[in-house]
Design an enzyme around this catalytic site. Structure first.
Site, PDB file in Angstrom:
ATOM      1  N   LYS A 221      14.937 -19.166 -14.890  1.00 52.25           N
ATOM      2  CA  LYS A 221      15.422 -17.827 -14.529  1.00 52.25           C
ATOM      3  C   LYS A 221      16.513 -17.381 -15.481  1.00 52.25           C
ATOM      4  O   LYS A 221      16.511 -16.280 -16.005  1.00 52.25           O
ATOM      5  CB  LYS A 221      15.967 -17.827 -13.096  1.00 52.25           C
ATOM      6  CG  LYS A 221      14.915 -17.858 -12.036  1.00 52.25           C
ATOM      7  CD  LYS A 221      14.247 -16.533 -11.813  1.00 52.25           C
ATOM      8  CE  LYS A 221      12.805 -16.388 -12.181  1.00 52.25           C
ATOM      9  NZ  LYS A 221      11.890 -17.424 -12.258  1.00 52.25           N
TER      10      LYS A 221
ATOM     11  N   LYS B 201       4.408  -9.839 -17.450  1.00 56.24           N
ATOM     12  CA  LYS B 201       4.360 -10.255 -16.035  1.00 56.24           C
ATOM     13  C   LYS B 201       3.199 -11.213 -15.799  1.00 56.24           C
ATOM     14  O   LYS B 201       3.294 -12.116 -14.997  1.00 56.24           O
ATOM     15  CB  LYS B 201       4.200  -9.034 -15.127  1.00 56.24           C
ATOM     16  CG  LYS B 201       4.203  -9.372 -13.628  1.00 56.24           C
ATOM     17  CD  LYS B 201       5.482 -10.055 -13.211  1.00 56.24           C
ATOM     18  CE  LYS B 201       5.460 -10.541 -11.786  1.00 56.24           C
ATOM     19  NZ  LYS B 201       6.616 -11.406 -11.471  1.00 56.24           N
TER      20      LYS B 201
ATOM     21  N   GLU C  15      15.180 -16.781 -19.109  1.00 58.79           N
ATOM     22  CA  GLU C  15      14.172 -15.729 -19.354  1.00 58.79           C
ATOM     23  C   GLU C  15      14.737 -14.326 -19.165  1.00 58.79           C
ATOM     24  O   GLU C  15      14.216 -13.373 -19.735  1.00 58.79           O
ATOM     25  CB  GLU C  15      12.934 -15.926 -18.500  1.00 58.79           C
ATOM     26  CG  GLU C  15      13.086 -15.643 -17.037  1.00 58.79           C
ATOM     27  CD  GLU C  15      11.744 -15.736 -16.310  1.00 58.79           C
ATOM     28  OE1 GLU C  15      10.723 -15.325 -16.874  1.00 58.79           O
ATOM     29  OE2 GLU C  15      11.732 -16.231 -15.184  1.00 58.79           O
TER      30      GLU C  15
ATOM     31  N   ARG D 226       3.885   0.594  -7.130  1.00 57.76           N
ATOM     32  CA  ARG D 226       3.993  -0.433  -6.082  1.00 57.76           C
ATOM     33  C   ARG D 226       2.890  -1.477  -6.204  1.00 57.76           C
ATOM     34  O   ARG D 226       2.886  -2.463  -5.486  1.00 57.76           O
ATOM     35  CB  ARG D 226       3.907   0.226  -4.701  1.00 57.76           C
ATOM     36  CG  ARG D 226       4.951   1.304  -4.491  1.00 57.76           C
ATOM     37  CD  ARG D 226       4.600   2.127  -3.278  1.00 57.76           C
ATOM     38  NE  ARG D 226       4.703   1.346  -2.076  1.00 57.76           N
ATOM     39  CZ  ARG D 226       5.800   1.299  -1.315  1.00 57.76           C
ATOM     40  NH1 ARG D 226       6.844   1.990  -1.665  1.00 57.76           N
ATOM     41  NH2 ARG D 226       5.845   0.571  -0.239  1.00 57.76           N
TER      42      ARG D 226
ATOM     43  N   GLU E  94      13.648 -24.520 -12.206  1.00 55.10           N
ATOM     44  CA  GLU E  94      13.411 -23.092 -11.943  1.00 55.10           C
ATOM     45  C   GLU E  94      14.676 -22.280 -12.239  1.00 55.10           C
ATOM     46  O   GLU E  94      14.607 -21.206 -12.841  1.00 55.10           O
ATOM     47  CB  GLU E  94      12.959 -22.905 -10.488  1.00 55.10           C
ATOM     48  CG  GLU E  94      12.903 -21.479  -9.989  1.00 55.10           C
ATOM     49  CD  GLU E  94      11.936 -20.577 -10.752  1.00 55.10           C
ATOM     50  OE1 GLU E  94      11.124 -21.095 -11.536  1.00 55.10           O
ATOM     51  OE2 GLU E  94      12.024 -19.346 -10.579  1.00 55.10           O
TER      52      GLU E  94
ATOM     53  N   ASN F 271      -0.731   1.235   6.317  1.00 54.20           N
ATOM     54  CA  ASN F 271       0.032   0.156   5.677  1.00 54.20           C
ATOM     55  C   ASN F 271       0.401  -0.810   6.775  1.00 54.20           C
ATOM     56  O   ASN F 271       0.753  -0.384   7.876  1.00 54.20           O
ATOM     57  CB  ASN F 271       1.344   0.706   5.076  1.00 54.20           C
ATOM     58  CG  ASN F 271       1.104   1.416   3.776  1.00 54.20           C
ATOM     59  OD1 ASN F 271      -0.022   1.470   3.301  1.00 54.20           O
ATOM     60  ND2 ASN F 271       2.150   1.981   3.205  1.00 54.20           N
ATOM     61  N   GLY F 272       0.372  -2.135   6.476  1.00 55.18           N
ATOM     62  CA  GLY F 272       0.810  -3.112   7.480  1.00 55.18           C
ATOM     63  C   GLY F 272      -0.331  -4.067   7.811  1.00 55.18           C
ATOM     64  O   GLY F 272      -1.347  -4.103   7.131  1.00 55.18           O
TER      65      GLY F 272
ATOM     66  N   HIS G  25      20.827 -40.653 -19.569  1.00 53.42           N
ATOM     67  CA  HIS G  25      19.798 -41.067 -20.545  1.00 53.42           C
ATOM     68  C   HIS G  25      19.756 -40.127 -21.737  1.00 53.42           C
ATOM     69  O   HIS G  25      18.717 -39.954 -22.357  1.00 53.42           O
ATOM     70  CB  HIS G  25      18.447 -41.139 -19.832  1.00 53.42           C
ATOM     71  CG  HIS G  25      18.462 -42.069 -18.672  1.00 53.42           C
ATOM     72  ND1 HIS G  25      18.392 -43.436 -18.803  1.00 53.42           N
ATOM     73  CD2 HIS G  25      18.614 -41.833 -17.345  1.00 53.42           C
ATOM     74  CE1 HIS G  25      18.477 -44.003 -17.614  1.00 53.42           C
ATOM     75  NE2 HIS G  25      18.606 -43.056 -16.699  1.00 53.42           N
TER      76      HIS G  25
ATOM     77  N   TRP H  52      -3.156  -2.284  -1.451  1.00 50.12           N
ATOM     78  CA  TRP H  52      -2.832  -3.612  -1.978  1.00 50.12           C
ATOM     79  C   TRP H  52      -3.539  -4.561  -1.016  1.00 50.12           C
ATOM     80  O   TRP H  52      -3.100  -4.744   0.121  1.00 50.12           O
ATOM     81  CB  TRP H  52      -1.318  -3.798  -1.955  1.00 50.12           C
ATOM     82  CG  TRP H  52      -0.830  -5.187  -2.169  1.00 50.12           C
ATOM     83  CD1 TRP H  52      -0.591  -6.130  -1.210  1.00 50.12           C
ATOM     84  CD2 TRP H  52      -0.513  -5.819  -3.415  1.00 50.12           C
ATOM     85  NE1 TRP H  52      -0.143  -7.291  -1.774  1.00 50.12           N
ATOM     86  CE2 TRP H  52      -0.081  -7.138  -3.122  1.00 50.12           C
ATOM     87  CE3 TRP H  52      -0.547  -5.410  -4.725  1.00 50.12           C
ATOM     88  CZ2 TRP H  52       0.313  -8.031  -4.105  1.00 50.12           C
ATOM     89  CZ3 TRP H  52      -0.146  -6.311  -5.714  1.00 50.12           C
ATOM     90  CH2 TRP H  52       0.260  -7.607  -5.404  1.00 50.12           C
TER      91      TRP H  52
ATOM     92  N   CYS I 123       0.842  -1.203   0.000  1.00 46.45           N
ATOM     93  CA  CYS I 123       0.000   0.000   0.000  1.00 46.45           C
ATOM     94  C   CYS I 123       0.877   1.252   0.000  1.00 46.45           C
ATOM     95  O   CYS I 123       2.033   1.224   0.355  1.00 46.45           O
ATOM     96  CB  CYS I 123      -0.868   0.023   1.247  1.00 46.45           C
ATOM     97  SG  CYS I 123      -1.756  -1.489   1.502  1.00 46.45           S
TER      98      CYS I 123
END
Ligand code: AGP
Length: 605
Positions: free
Chosen positions: A481, A600, A484, A27, A477, A96-97, A500, A70, A2
């Protein structure tokens, strides 16, 4: 996360608040609002532009607060948007929080006959301040009294009709700062909202409260008045938004310890987990004969770890399907015996959403592990667990991926302790989970070493990422990374697969990044390294602290992370791989936060 803005001075606060909220849009948020003292509150879901369009033409006032939300507690609705008021509407609060004890505070206030207008934890604080303000001599005393009842984190800003011209700010765990301008005073959660008006700032510290009027400000802590250092902002807006880091991706990787803390916050017992979002459906999950996990990209890879965690600790058969495949499969399982878990940071990935819809059509219980509150997948699933990882701006999933792993641990722990997982094993997992943020900080301290290793391998064009058991998905993963964001061709394999076929590609130009923590499959992984070495392949080994010397003779470079519970180790080994990909891309001066061809959130098929 937020955003908070506030102003009191000689100018009209409205345009100042709106421009401040726009500066905080980066944000991530889902609703916004402002309150102008002795004028009123306007809040809207959606973008700040929507809020701006809905403002009455001649709205004017010289003191006000604003907020971009948020969502954490309660979906993104106008009622849940900030600012929040007390029932008598004498104060306006932005926050916020997370107020951890909001439920018990709310229950007590409801008992007293207070009627709530929203589902948020913030409104509980607003009601508390309003109640105190009706008996206290001034706003700052009311805020102090209310905060003494609160557990959790906050950055708050409060205004009151009865004290026009005054703002009260308080900080505990969520950033807040003052801006000192010629025509008045600004308060914000982020310097980018203040920068257009002044570079002269004061940062509040935890436990401090600022009382700001048009004439000046006073800052106090529990022990009394505090003399604060006045600082000058050196950064431009963009640097501020990245907190001085070159890219959002790096900032978000470095946030991982805090993200693990936030993901686990309020969800750990001594030997088990509490997941309020699953409470109503837990009996049905425990009866499941099969759990199907689905997602795309990194979310899919986190699911592969989730599968092992659920089978290892809860003893429920699990399988993972790519959402882009699952959505076309015939659902043969008995819907009463199967549960779908959809993993998605954005909560908007179309393939994952469509897989959820297919499962629902088939009558299955659907759960979500989602970072964006109120997103399509969060709304489409019957229940779920929010990550609380904060907005992830960089296209590459980094902190969100680690948070997904942490949520899967919580789910496996909760299911396990309601089935055969022993109390002792549950306590051991919880003990190790509580140490993870600190261990993650240690993993992040590898960054200088990783920078020089990336320089060593900068000309690499092809790479394998290899791992076994808990680290096979981490190999996938790590490869994702690297490819990409640095565009280096990389493939992840279970290390046992090398014989193999893949080993045919090994030569002195071919890099293999091998995940070799000292775990139950270490010796087998070490033999993979010997096979690669024997064929002249380049090797970067990632092991656990204390084991480095065992690999020096085999690898061109050795990195090590702290040793933890074997099932939690992936949360640590993933971090250096994210940093390695980042440094390789930085050496190539690539657009790391927005790699070519990527978005995204993939909301198309
Ligand atoms: C991960 O680094 C990628 N950006 C991508 O694979 C991502 O994980 C995938 O598109 C899923 O996104 P979601 O978690 O928002 O559903």
């Amino acid at each position: 996360m937020c955003g908070i803005v506030g102003y009191t001075g000689s100018k009209n606060a409205v345009p100042i608040l709106i421009s401040g909220l726009k500066a905080l849009e980066y944000r991530g948020y889902d609703s916004a609002g402002i309150h102008i003292v002795n004028v009123g509150t306007i809040k809207r879901t959606g973008k700040v532009a929507e809020l701006e369009k809905s403002l009455p033409a001649a709205i004017d006032g010289t003191t006000g607060v604003g907020h971009t939300r948020w969502a954490t507690h309660g979906p993104p609705t106008e009622a849940n948007a900030h600012p929040h008021a007390d029932s008598a509407r004498i104060i306006a609060l932005v926050h916020n929080g997370i107020i951890e004890n909001y439920a018990e505070l709310k229950a007590a206030l409801v008992q007293e006959g207070i009627v709530f207008a929203s589902e948020t934890d913030t409104e509980v604080l607003a009601q508390l301040i309003g109640k105190e303000f009706s008996i206290k001599k001034d706003l700052e005393s009311a805020v102090r009294a209310a905060l003494s009842k609160v557990r959790g984190t906050y950055g708050i800003l409060v205004a009151a009709e009865r004290e026009p011209g005054k703002l009260v700010a308080a900080k505990l765990g969520s950033p807040l700062m003052l801006g000192i301008a010629e025509d008045g005073y600004h308060v914000a959660s982020d310097a980018s909202a203040i920068l257009p008006y002044t570079r002269t700032v004061i940062y509040l510290e935890d436990g401090e409260m600022a009382t700001v009027t048009k004439e000046g400000y006073r800052i106090e802590a529990d022990a009394g008045p505090v003399q604060k250092k006045i600082e000058e902002l050196e950064w431009g807006v963009e640097e501020i938004q990245k907190m001085g880091y070159e890219h959002f991706m790096l900032k978000e990787i470095l946030e991982i310890p805090e993200v693990i803390t936030n993901t686990l916050r309020g969800r750990l017992l001594s030997d088990s987990a509490i997941l309020g979002g699953l409470r109503d459906v837990l009996p049905r999950i425990l009866k499941a004969k099969r759990i199907i996990i689905t997602g795309c990209g990194s979310a899919y890879y986190s699911g592969l770890i989730g599968e092992m965690l659920i089978e290892e600790f809860a003893g429920i058969p699990a399988e993972v399907e790519l959402a882009s495949e699952l959505r076309y499969r015939r659902f043969t399982m008995n819907p009463k015996e199967a549960v779908l878990i959809a993993v998605s940071q954005s909560g908007e990935t179309l393939d994952t959403l469509e897989a959820v819809k297919e499962a629902k059509k088939h009558g299955m219980l659907t759960l979500g592990i989602v970072n964006v509150v109120g997103s399509s997948i969060a709304r489409a699933t019957d229940a779920g667990v929010y990550n609380h990882a904060g907005p992830e701006i960089g296209v590459a999933s980094t902190k969100a991926f680690i948070s997904q792993l942490a949520v899967f641990v919580l789910i496996a722990l909760l299911l396990g302790r309601n089935r055969e997982l022993s109390k002792i094993e549950g306590e051991r997992l919880v003990t190790e989970l509580r140490q993870l943020p600190e261990l993650a900080r240690s993993a992040l301290s590898l960054r200088p070493q990783i920078e020089s290793i990336a320089a060593t391998f900068r000309s690499t064009r092809d790479a394998y990422f290899l791992g076994r058991k808990w680290h096979c998905p981490i190999a996938y993963e790590g490869a994702l990374k690297l490819k990409e964001i640095s565009y280096v061709h990389a493939e992840g394999y279970g290390a046992g697969e090398m014989k193999h076929g893949p080993i045919a590609l090994i030569d002195p130009d071919f890099l293999s990044v091998i995940l070799a923590p000292r775990d139950s499959v270490y010796e087998k992984t070490k033999s993979n390294m010997q096979e690669i070495r024997a064929r002249g392949g380049r090797l970067l080994a990632l092991t656990t602290q204390g084991n480095e010397s065992d690999l020096f003779s085999l690898a061109d470079a050795v990195l090590s992370v702290p040793l933890t519970h074997e099932a939690l180790q992936p949360l640590l080994t993933a971090i250096p791989l994210q940093l390695f990909a980042y440094e390789m891309a930085r050496l190539r001066a690539l657009p790391i936060d927005q790699p070519r061809n990527l978005a995204k959130s993939v909301t198309v098929e």
